[in-house]
Scaffold this active site. Structure first.
Site, PDB file in Angstrom:
ATOM      1  N   GLU A 157     -27.929  36.232 -16.299  1.00  0.00           N
ATOM      2  CA  GLU A 157     -27.973  35.507 -14.879  1.00  0.00           C
ATOM      3  C   GLU A 157     -27.126  36.412 -13.974  1.00  0.00           C
ATOM      4  OE1 GLU A 157     -25.753  31.957 -16.319  1.00  0.00           O
ATOM      5  OE2 GLU A 157     -27.257  31.250 -17.682  1.00  0.00           O
ATOM      6  N   GLU A 205     -34.552  29.520 -24.081  1.00  0.00           N
ATOM      7  CA  GLU A 205     -33.635  28.518 -24.235  1.00  0.00           C
ATOM      8  C   GLU A 205     -34.187  27.320 -23.793  1.00  0.00           C
ATOM      9  OE1 GLU A 205     -29.799  29.276 -21.885  1.00  0.00           O
ATOM     10  OE2 GLU A 205     -30.005  31.419 -22.450  1.00  0.00           O
TER      11      GLU A 205
HETATM   12  O1  G3I Z   1     -14.560  26.434 -28.533  1.00  0.00           O
HETATM   13  C1  G3I Z   1     -13.918  25.915 -27.416  1.00  0.00           C
HETATM   14  C2  G3I Z   1     -12.876  24.918 -27.877  1.00  0.00           C
HETATM   15  O2  G3I Z   1     -11.857  25.755 -28.676  1.00  0.00           O
HETATM   16  C3  G3I Z   1     -12.253  24.186 -26.673  1.00  0.00           C
HETATM   17  O3  G3I Z   1     -11.255  23.504 -27.285  1.00  0.00           O
HETATM   18  C4  G3I Z   1     -13.301  23.545 -26.196  1.00  0.00           C
HETATM   19  C5  G3I Z   1     -12.715  22.671 -25.035  1.00  0.00           C
HETATM   20  O4  G3I Z   1     -13.473  22.824 -23.764  1.00  0.00           O
HETATM   21  O5  G3I Z   1     -14.253  24.340 -25.480  1.00  0.00           O
HETATM   22  C6  G3I Z   1     -15.008  25.020 -26.825  1.00  0.00           C
HETATM   23  O6  G3I Z   1     -15.641  25.975 -26.065  1.00  0.00           O
HETATM   24  C7  G3I Z   1     -16.753  25.383 -25.363  1.00  0.00           C
HETATM   25  C8  G3I Z   1     -17.938  26.200 -26.023  1.00  0.00           C
HETATM   26  O7  G3I Z   1     -19.340  25.680 -25.136  1.00  0.00           O
HETATM   27  C9  G3I Z   1     -18.248  25.765 -27.413  1.00  0.00           C
HETATM   28  O8  G3I Z   1     -18.459  24.412 -27.556  1.00  0.00           O
HETATM   29  C10 G3I Z   1     -16.558  25.544 -23.850  1.00  0.00           C
HETATM   30  O9  G3I Z   1     -15.781  24.773 -23.329  1.00  0.00           O
HETATM   31  C11 G3I Z   1     -18.071  25.169 -22.978  1.00  0.00           C
HETATM   32  O10 G3I Z   1     -18.044  25.786 -21.851  1.00  0.00           O
HETATM   33  C12 G3I Z   1     -19.092  26.109 -23.937  1.00  0.00           C
HETATM   34  O11 G3I Z   1     -20.401  25.623 -23.518  1.00  0.00           O
HETATM   35  C13 G3I Z   1     -21.689  26.639 -23.756  1.00  0.00           C
HETATM   36  C14 G3I Z   1     -21.860  27.080 -22.137  1.00  0.00           C
HETATM   37  O12 G3I Z   1     -23.213  27.816 -22.528  1.00  0.00           O
HETATM   38  C15 G3I Z   1     -20.932  28.003 -21.638  1.00  0.00           C
HETATM   39  O13 G3I Z   1     -21.106  28.248 -20.166  1.00  0.00           O
HETATM   40  C16 G3I Z   1     -22.570  25.864 -24.286  1.00  0.00           C
HETATM   41  O14 G3I Z   1     -22.221  25.404 -25.319  1.00  0.00           O
HETATM   42  C17 G3I Z   1     -23.730  26.652 -24.320  1.00  0.00           C
HETATM   43  O15 G3I Z   1     -24.906  26.034 -24.782  1.00  0.00           O
HETATM   44  C18 G3I Z   1     -24.218  27.380 -23.133  1.00  0.00           C
HETATM   45  O16 G3I Z   1     -25.225  28.018 -23.058  1.00  0.00           O
HETATM   46  C19 G3I Z   1     -25.977  28.833 -21.873  1.00  0.00           C
HETATM   47  C20 G3I Z   1     -26.236  30.003 -22.205  1.00  0.00           C
HETATM   48  O17 G3I Z   1     -25.533  30.934 -22.752  1.00  0.00           O
HETATM   49  C21 G3I Z   1     -26.989  30.856 -20.963  1.00  0.00           C
HETATM   50  N1  G3I Z   1     -27.815  30.141 -20.327  1.00  0.00           N
HETATM   51  C22 G3I Z   1     -27.116  28.723 -20.024  1.00  0.00           C
HETATM   52  C23 G3I Z   1     -26.907  27.971 -21.249  1.00  0.00           C
HETATM   53  C24 G3I Z   1     -26.609  26.626 -20.904  1.00  0.00           C
HETATM   54  O18 G3I Z   1     -25.529  26.330 -20.239  1.00  0.00           O
END
Ligand code: G3I
Length: 337
Positions: A133, A240
């Site tokens: 990205e 994805e």
């Molecule tokens: O692990 C922490 C946890 O400790 C904490 O308490 C909690 C509270 O917010 O957050 C947890 O982390 C989260 C993480 O996912 C694991 O579940 C993050 O907040 C959350 O922002 C994160 O989201 C991920 C996102 O990327 C981040 O931008 C999504 O799971 C994941 O599916 C998403 O994947 C991305 C690809 O990498 C790139 N392309 C887009 C795609 C979708 O957004």
């Protein structure tokens, strides 16, 4: 055992799925993964923040668990990702006194990070999303104004590919992005890829993330995108895939008072038709030697990142399997050919 996506698509491409280590502890999800898929992508656990939270601290456990599971079950692994603007630890941009690092210093840290991660999984990860990205959201801009860009200018992109290639010369190296089928974004991605190819940067392929909807992309947009990127001598994968039942929007966090999240018959029919069209294109493009893989972003509607993005608490139903891990009508469209 009953046939799955990986069997129907055996002569076309591997069919992958994004996973967390937690899913690999759940017998229902494990059974579905092993029946349907032959490639895994860690959804979060190889990103720089999760795996390298501090300059001297590595958190290998979750990533290792996914790679070990894949090895035990003879699944391929796509590594995701080595350089991104999100889920990146703040320490990497800072000196010990809190000031911003120099370009030379940041590139050294990027090198050391990529070198360590890629070498650890050498021979076990066949493909890496090296840069994720890097194109701006604003159509009038070229590269995203991330900390990487602010400190290094565009050089971090080519360097990341060189570091990854040096660490594992046989890994297939990807640039990965979203909304790549929108004509204006396609042109900007193409411009970046062409620059990299012209400069002999070791890039092999491009990932279309495939966070699509009931109306986007059209068949023509999808074919055009794959063929245009392939014309640069790059392979293409859909990395994805999901089909949101809501239109794409960015950064609206709150549910509207009147907003329903019912999964209507109309949505289901449109979603099945989209999936059927996409996989027809995928088969054609695979036969033509341009498309080499398709990975879904999450396993089933039991859990999707879209349940909390962009709107928190609005249930989505973007995948081929329902909340009880059963195939949806869209699944039967995809395997009927
Ligand atoms: O692990 C922490 C946890 O400790 C904490 O308490 C909690 C509270 O917010 O957050 C947890 O982390 C989260 C993480 O996912 C694991 O579940 C993050 O907040 C959350 O922002 C994160 O989201 C991920 C996102 O990327 C981040 O931008 C999504 O799971 C994941 O599916 C998403 O994947 C991305 C690809 O990498 C790139 N392309 C887009 C795609 C979708 O957004």
């Amino acid at each position: 055992a009953e046939k799955g996506l990986k069997d129907y698509y055996k002569s076309y491409f591997p069919v992958g799925v994004a996973v967390s280590p937690r899913a690999l502890q759940n017998p229902a999800e494990v059974a579905l993964i092993l029946q349907q898929f032959n490639s895994l992508t860690p959804e979060n656990d190889m990103k720089m923040g999760p795996i390298h939270p501090d300059s001297t601290r590595w958190n290998w456990g979750p990533a290792d668990a996914i790679v070990d599971f894949a090895q035990a079950h003879h699944l391929k692994v796509r590594g995701h990702n080595l350089c991104w603007h999100e889920q990146t630890p703040r320490w990497i941009f800072k000196n010990p006194d809190g000031s911003q690092v120099s370009k030379a210093h940041l590139l050294k840290r990027l090198h050391d990070h990529i070198d360590a991660v890629v070498k650890r999984y050498k021979g076990k990860i066949y493909a890496w999303d090296v840069v994720n990205e890097a194109i701006a959201d604003n159509p009038n801009e070229f590269l995203r104004n991330s900390d990487w860009y602010k400190i290094c200018g565009e050089d971090f992109i080519a360097e990341a590919f060189r570091y990854a290639h040096a660490a594992d010369p046989s890994a297939v190296l990807f640039y990965n992005d979203y909304n790549t089928e929108r004509p204006e974004k396609m042109e900007r991605v193409y411009k970046l890829l062409k620059k990299l190819k012209d400069a002999k940067v070791p890039i092999d392929a491009v990932g279309l993330q495939g966070h699509w909807s009931l109306v986007e992309p059209t068949e023509q947009e999808l074919r055009t995108t794959i063929e245009r990127f392939a014309s640069l001598g790059l392979k293409v994968q859909v990395t994805e895939l999901d089909v949101s039942v809501y239109p794409w929007e960015k950064d609206r966090r709150a549910k509207r008072p009147d907003e329903s999240d019912a999964y209507t018959p109309d949505m289901q029919a449109k979603q099945s038709a989209q999936y059927a069209m996409f996989f027809k294109v995928f088969r054609d493009e695979a036969k033509a030697g341009r498309l080499t893989g398709v990975t879904f972003w999450n396993i089933s509607d039991h859990y999707s990142w879209l349940d909390t993005y962009p709107v928190v608490g609005r249930k989505n139903h973007p995948l081929l399997f329902d909340e009880n891990f059963k195939p949806k009508p869209a699944y039967y469209e995809v395997v009927k050919f």
